[in-house]
Motif scaffolding. Sequence first.
Motif, PDB file in Angstrom:
ATOM      1  N   ILE A  12       0.836  -1.199   0.000  1.00  0.00           N
ATOM      2  CA  ILE A  12       0.000   0.000   0.000  1.00  0.00           C
ATOM      3  C   ILE A  12       0.869   1.247   0.000  1.00  0.00           C
ATOM      4  O   ILE A  12       1.821   1.352   0.764  1.00  0.00           O
ATOM      5  CB  ILE A  12      -0.908   0.038   1.249  1.00  0.00           C
ATOM      6  N   ARG A  13       0.520   2.183  -0.873  1.00  0.00           N
ATOM      7  CA  ARG A  13       1.108   3.527  -0.872  1.00  0.00           C
ATOM      8  C   ARG A  13       0.016   4.468  -1.309  1.00  0.00           C
ATOM      9  O   ARG A  13      -0.972   4.054  -1.923  1.00  0.00           O
ATOM     10  CB  ARG A  13       2.318   3.594  -1.780  1.00  0.00           C
ATOM     11  N   GLU A  14       0.181   5.723  -1.002  1.00  0.00           N
ATOM     12  CA  GLU A  14      -0.903   6.664  -1.254  1.00  0.00           C
ATOM     13  C   GLU A  14      -1.084   6.978  -2.738  1.00  0.00           C
ATOM     14  O   GLU A  14      -2.182   6.994  -3.235  1.00  0.00           O
ATOM     15  CB  GLU A  14      -0.675   7.957  -0.471  1.00  0.00           C
ATOM     16  N   LEU A  26      -5.937   2.802   4.543  1.00  0.00           N
ATOM     17  CA  LEU A  26      -5.521   1.602   5.269  1.00  0.00           C
ATOM     18  C   LEU A  26      -6.730   0.930   5.920  1.00  0.00           C
ATOM     19  O   LEU A  26      -6.878  -0.291   5.865  1.00  0.00           O
ATOM     20  CB  LEU A  26      -4.474   1.960   6.318  1.00  0.00           C
ATOM     21  N   GLU A  27      -7.613   1.720   6.490  1.00  0.00           N
ATOM     22  CA  GLU A  27      -8.817   1.173   7.123  1.00  0.00           C
ATOM     23  C   GLU A  27      -9.675   0.416   6.114  1.00  0.00           C
ATOM     24  O   GLU A  27     -10.204  -0.662   6.408  1.00  0.00           O
ATOM     25  CB  GLU A  27      -9.619   2.306   7.750  1.00  0.00           C
ATOM     26  N   TRP A  38      -9.723 -12.697   6.391  1.00  0.00           N
ATOM     27  CA  TRP A  38      -8.313 -12.435   6.675  1.00  0.00           C
ATOM     28  C   TRP A  38      -8.177 -11.636   7.960  1.00  0.00           C
ATOM     29  O   TRP A  38      -8.952 -10.713   8.208  1.00  0.00           O
ATOM     30  CB  TRP A  38      -7.657 -11.666   5.534  1.00  0.00           C
ATOM     31  N   GLN A  39      -7.172 -11.956   8.765  1.00  0.00           N
ATOM     32  CA  GLN A  39      -6.879 -11.242  10.012  1.00  0.00           C
ATOM     33  C   GLN A  39      -5.510 -10.590   9.883  1.00  0.00           C
ATOM     34  O   GLN A  39      -4.558 -11.196   9.382  1.00  0.00           O
ATOM     35  CB  GLN A  39      -6.869 -12.229  11.174  1.00  0.00           C
ATOM     36  N   LEU A  40      -5.405  -9.338  10.356  1.00  0.00           N
ATOM     37  CA  LEU A  40      -4.134  -8.622  10.310  1.00  0.00           C
ATOM     38  C   LEU A  40      -3.077  -9.361  11.114  1.00  0.00           C
ATOM     39  O   LEU A  40      -3.300  -9.739  12.258  1.00  0.00           O
ATOM     40  CB  LEU A  40      -4.312  -7.207  10.870  1.00  0.00           C
TER      41      LEU A  40
END
Length: 69
Positions: A12-14, A26-27, A38-40
Amino acid sequence: MAARYEYKVEEIREGMLGGKMSGDKLEKVLNDQARDGWQLKAITAVEVKGRVGPGGVEGVLVTFERPVA
């Protein structure tokens, strides 16, 4: 018997040129993956290869896990 897991990593990047990471983005990724079970597992700050020009931009690798049925 030990539980078995599978893993998934999201990069992930903006934006294309980097920039500040938004909490909203991110949320959304966390909630989207949670809906699929899926779990972080971990979040790691990294330098991600840029799409434009040489060098990298700041981003995160988000690792998820879920049990294998």
